[in-house]
Enzyme design. Structure first.
Site, PDB file in Angstrom:
ATOM      1  N   ILE A   1       0.814  -1.217   0.000  1.00  0.00           N
ATOM      2  CA  ILE A   1       0.000   0.000   0.000  1.00  0.00           C
ATOM      3  C   ILE A   1       0.847   1.268   0.000  1.00  0.00           C
ATOM      4  CG2 ILE A   1      -0.268   0.280   2.510  1.00  0.00           C
ATOM      5  CD1 ILE A   1      -3.274   0.759   1.982  1.00  0.00           C
TER       6      ILE A   1
ATOM      7  N   GLU B   1      11.438  -8.228   7.169  1.00  0.00           N
ATOM      8  CA  GLU B   1      11.048  -8.296   8.575  1.00  0.00           C
ATOM      9  C   GLU B   1      11.605  -9.550   9.220  1.00  0.00           C
ATOM     10  OE1 GLU B   1       9.578  -6.161  10.691  1.00  0.00           O
ATOM     11  OE2 GLU B   1       9.713  -4.730   9.046  1.00  0.00           O
TER      12      GLU B   1
ATOM     13  N   CYS C   1       2.960 -11.974   5.470  1.00  0.00           N
ATOM     14  CA  CYS C   1       4.192 -12.067   6.242  1.00  0.00           C
ATOM     15  C   CYS C   1       4.389 -10.842   7.117  1.00  0.00           C
ATOM     16  CB  CYS C   1       5.385 -12.217   5.315  1.00  0.00           C
ATOM     17  SG  CYS C   1       5.304 -13.688   4.313  1.00  0.00           S
TER      18      CYS C   1
ATOM     19  N   ASP D   1       1.342  -5.740   9.812  1.00  0.00           N
ATOM     20  CA  ASP D   1       1.309  -4.708  10.857  1.00  0.00           C
ATOM     21  C   ASP D   1       0.414  -5.209  11.988  1.00  0.00           C
ATOM     22  OD1 ASP D   1       2.875  -2.970   9.344  1.00  0.00           O
ATOM     23  OD2 ASP D   1       1.131  -2.230   8.240  1.00  0.00           O
TER      24      ASP D   1
HETATM   25  C1  LIG Z   1       5.456  -5.015   8.753  1.00  0.00           C
HETATM   26  S1  LIG Z   1       5.445  -4.875   7.025  1.00  0.00           S
HETATM   27  C2  LIG Z   1       5.966  -6.470   6.459  1.00  0.00           C
HETATM   28  C3  LIG Z   1       6.562  -6.434   5.097  1.00  0.00           C
HETATM   29  C4  LIG Z   1       6.993  -7.771   4.496  1.00  0.00           C
HETATM   30  N1  LIG Z   1       5.877  -8.684   4.340  1.00  0.00           N
HETATM   31  C5  LIG Z   1       8.108  -8.405   5.302  1.00  0.00           C
HETATM   32  O1  LIG Z   1       7.838  -9.431   5.911  1.00  0.00           O
HETATM   33  O2  LIG Z   1       9.204  -7.887   5.313  1.00  0.00           O
HETATM   34  C6  LIG Z   1       3.727  -4.850   6.607  1.00  0.00           C
HETATM   35  C7  LIG Z   1       3.487  -4.230   5.259  1.00  0.00           C
HETATM   36  O3  LIG Z   1       2.132  -4.356   4.890  1.00  0.00           O
HETATM   37  C8  LIG Z   1       1.736  -3.193   4.195  1.00  0.00           C
HETATM   38  N2  LIG Z   1       0.268  -3.105   4.238  1.00  0.00           N
HETATM   39  C9  LIG Z   1      -0.506  -2.834   5.320  1.00  0.00           C
HETATM   40  N3  LIG Z   1      -1.801  -2.832   4.979  1.00  0.00           N
HETATM   41  C10 LIG Z   1      -1.854  -3.104   3.655  1.00  0.00           C
HETATM   42  C11 LIG Z   1      -2.923  -3.233   2.728  1.00  0.00           C
HETATM   43  N4  LIG Z   1      -4.191  -3.066   3.106  1.00  0.00           N
HETATM   44  N5  LIG Z   1      -2.625  -3.526   1.438  1.00  0.00           N
HETATM   45  C12 LIG Z   1      -1.332  -3.686   1.046  1.00  0.00           C
HETATM   46  N6  LIG Z   1      -0.290  -3.572   1.886  1.00  0.00           N
HETATM   47  C13 LIG Z   1      -0.538  -3.287   3.180  1.00  0.00           C
HETATM   48  C14 LIG Z   1       2.444  -2.091   4.945  1.00  0.00           C
HETATM   49  O4  LIG Z   1       2.556  -0.905   4.192  1.00  0.00           O
HETATM   50  C15 LIG Z   1       3.800  -2.747   5.250  1.00  0.00           C
HETATM   51  O5  LIG Z   1       4.737  -2.491   4.242  1.00  0.00           O
END
Ligand SMILES: C[S@@+](CC[C@H](N)C(=O)[O-])C[C@H]1O[C@@H](n2cnc3c(N)ncnc32)[C@H](O)[C@@H]1O
Lengths: 408, 280
Positions: free
Chosen positions: B121, B254, B174, B177
């Protein structure tokens, strides 16, 4: 089930003491035996006995309900809310405490389903059926019968992000499909009685959708832009954004848009789609456009919709309710002048004549006369802008880009 | 960003204008030692984007109208003219909230030829992944990245705009948030009602993978998928036997961060059951 309209809102909210607990939805259930209402401020669904109007139940929902429907032969209420969720409640809590648990569910999915509910600590029987990550705008319930005689029930939900979703009922965790293609919010859906395998949709586009809901196929995009342009005398532009691409300036002001240097355009927003089943007529109203558009349906198998006539109105249409027994309908209006002042009858009664014409029968209709007498005394004591943008004309606000939702 | 505090050296959230950022980015493009690969630090963005707001997102009205040609380069780096009339390959795997893209960059090694899409996003983060994929495609052996793509999307709202019913075989969630506050739980990427949407885009027997270092969130996701009638939990052996699981444990950004900090990782996967018999 018959939609009895939203006529109550202006009157109910008019107290100068600031009590704005307006009735935002009313439907009748079980052939008029019960009346179900939703009130805005207290988010409460109330069921009344139609005869004496005694209150049978009062249930406060976690979020403000925005649409009601009935299923299970009018024994179950479906309540959609602004937060995107749909709940089912037994119409009469005492009479059907177990809310008809199905018996043939495969292994433990029934038990699972009960546990799937998110705890809202509601003190009455309820189920969270399904949810969109969006604002729900409308809801329809369908019951069909298979050639083997089995009942198949579905729930159709529409949202602000252009989706029309078809879910099973009561196994509402099975999403059967979507009817996708709208370029702007969908504000209303309707399943015609004579075409139960189709759903009609309208919202912020210059066309109405006709879909085969079983597989999401778009059967027809019924263009209305040209007809609307004739009525308002300005360019009518549909679409997702409140301004921008279309170059529009008129949003939120509807047909009376403020003029900027740019060309003034009108952004359509469907406030209602209704049917007159005996005549196979569909009636559509748009926000702040003082007219009703009538469409006729061609005979099966085609069943396509054609614009048939436009009924000019002395004010802006708010809501409508059809009396199928007389092929007539009542329409509630608000003054089309931006101040909300001016002479505008608040109710009109219109009858469809057998030869395909219509007649304004407000004068000759005794109940209409009586009702007009009642409501004409009601005046909104507050600010006209609050009345217009907050209470009467809320559909156009579904369009994207109204400040509050901008990112960063 | 499983916890706001565990976020790596907080690249002070400067409100740099996008112009400045672009400056940095063109610098790395010119830097021969980077082989055209972008640097994460130039694509920082605030940690959270609200999944309920409108964001000026771009998305197709329906999956049939999605033009994937910008996102994938079927077979090789330079477009080969011959392979035109072939039926377009479909995305079969989605990494929802892909962040900086570690998972989809690594997965082609174990799932060659599978077309996969990261959905993210946050704009800058998506741009970073996109640059990364484009740069990788140009390196030696980069052909396999032709089937890796990324798109900016709010996957909580618009999944059915991108994918048809039963199109996907694998969905990854994965290190989502965590949204700790109960009031924010509706913003979580897993809920009973969203589980129904994941079931809709997954083919029967398709798998949803989850991993997190936040135990509470793990229990939350496990509860909602366990309780959903269309999902069956994979057994421990099944999880260990899945080639994607090892990659998911080690190769997302992460996951690496949690590894460095000695954190625990909770993995759980479910199989999409067939639609049940109708009940009246
Ligand atoms: C904590 S990060 C984890 C990133 C990755 N999956 C990793 O494990 O490294 C969570 C990601 O989900 C994205 N995100 C949150 N809500 C989302 C949504 N509704 N659609 C797409 N991405 C989303 C956030 O912007 C963030 O980059």
């Amino acid at each position: 089930m018959k939609d009895a309209g939203e006529v109550g809102e202006v009157g109910e909210g008019s107290g100068s003491n600031g009590n704005n607990n307006g009735v935002s939805k009313i439907i009748s259930a079980q052939a008029g035996k019960y009346i179900v209402t939703v009130t805005n401020e207290d988010k409460t669904v109330r069921v009344f006995e139609a005869g004496g109007l005694g209150e049978l139940s009062s249930r406060t929902m976690p979020k403000r309900p925005c649409a009601l429907a009935l299923t299970d032969c009018d024994n179950t209420l479906l309540v959609a809310d602004k937060f995107g969720d749909v709940y089912s409640l037994p119409l009469l809590p005492e009479a059907t405490p177990a809310a008809t648990p199905p018996t043939t569910t495969p292994k433990d999915s029934e038990a699972k389903r009960h546990r799937t509910e998110i705890a809202h600590d509601l003190l009455f029987t309820h189920k969270l059926l399904l949810g969109h990550v969006s604002m729900l705008t409308d809801l329809a319930s369908i019951t069909t019968t298979t050639p083997e005689g089995q009942k198949r029930k579905y729930v159709i939900t529409a949202d602000r992000d252009e989706h029309i979703r078809v879910s099973r009922y009561p196994q509402s965790w099975v999403i059967e499909g979507f009817c996708l293609g709208h370029g702007a919010f969908v504000s209303k859906v309707l399943v015609p009685e004579w075409a139960p395998l189709e759903v009609l949709s309208g919202g912020g586009d210059t066309w109405l959708g006709r879909w085969r809901w079983a597989d999401g196929k778009c059967l027809q995009k019924v263009e209305v832009g040209g007809v609307l342009e004739e009525i308002v005398g300005k360019r009518v532009v549909g679409g997702r954004e409140s301004s921008g691409a279309g170059g529009g300036a008129a949003e939120g002001e509807g047909a009376e848009g403020e003029s900027k240097d740019k060309e003034e355009v009108v952004k359509p927003a469907v406030v209602g789609i209704w049917q007159v089943p005996q005549r196979k007529i569909i009636i559509v109203a748009f926000e702040r456009i003082p007219a009703l558009l009538l469409f006729t349906s061609s005979p099966p198998p085609d069943q396509s919709l054609t614009h048939h006539t436009t009924i000019p109105l002395p004010g802006n249409p708010l809501d409508l309710t059809v009396d199928p027994s007389t092929n007539s309908f009542w329409i509630s209006l608000a003054s089309a002048s931006s101040s909300g002042e001016g002479e505008c009858p608040l109710l009109q009664h219109i009858t469809l004549t057998p030869n395909g014409q219509w007649e304004n029968t407000t004068g000759g209709d005794k109940p209409a006369q009586a009702a007009i007498g009642q409501v004409s005394g009601v005046r909104y004591a507050g600010d006209a802008k609050v009345l217009n943008d907050g209470l009467l004309y809320t559909t156009g606000l579904l369009r994207k880009g109204f400040g509050k939702d901008r990112e960063e | 960003m499983s916890t706001p505090t565990s976020a790596s050296p907080p690249a002070k959230r400067q409100k740099a204008s996008s112009g400045q950022r672009t400056g940095h980015r063109s610098a790395y493009r010119a830097d021969p030692t980077r082989q055209g690969l972008p640097q994460k630090k130039h694509y920082r963005q605030r940690a959270h984007a609200n999944p309920f707001s409108d964001h000026q997102l771009v998305y197709p009205p329906c999956p049939q109208e999605m033009d994937w040609s910008k996102h994938f380069t079927s077979t090789s780096i330079e477009e080969e003219e011959e392979e035109e009339e072939e039926e377009e390959k479909r995305v079969e795997l989605a990494d929802i909230g892909c962040g900086f893209g570690g998972l989809i960059i690594s997965l082609p090694k174990v799932l060659p030829g599978v077309r996969m899409l990261g959905m993210e996003i946050r704009t800058q983060v998506t741009e970073y992944v996109d640059e990364r994929i484009r740069a990788l495609r140009k390196l030696e052996g980069g052909e396999m990245y032709g089937d890796v793509g990324v798109i900016r999307a709010n996957a909580m709202k618009f999944l059915p705009n991108f994918f048809e019913k039963a199109q996907l075989r694998r969905v990854f969630l994965c290190f989502p948030d965590p949204h700790f506050k109960a009031r924010k739980h509706k913003a979580r990427i897993v809920s009973p009602t969203l589980a129904s949407e994941y079931a809709y885009v997954l083919a029967p027997a398709g798998i949803v993978y989850t991993i997190t270092d936040v135990e509470d969130l793990h229990h939350w996701m496990a509860k909602h998928f366990d309780e959903h009638p269309l999902f069956e939990r994979l057994t421990g052996e099944e999880v260990d036997a899945d080639v994607c699981v090892a990659v998911m444990r080690t190769d997302t950004e992460e996951g690496k961060k949690v590894e460095r900090n000695g954190g625990k990782k909770f993995v759980a996967c479910w199989r999409r059951a067939a639609d049940p018999e109708w009940v009246e």
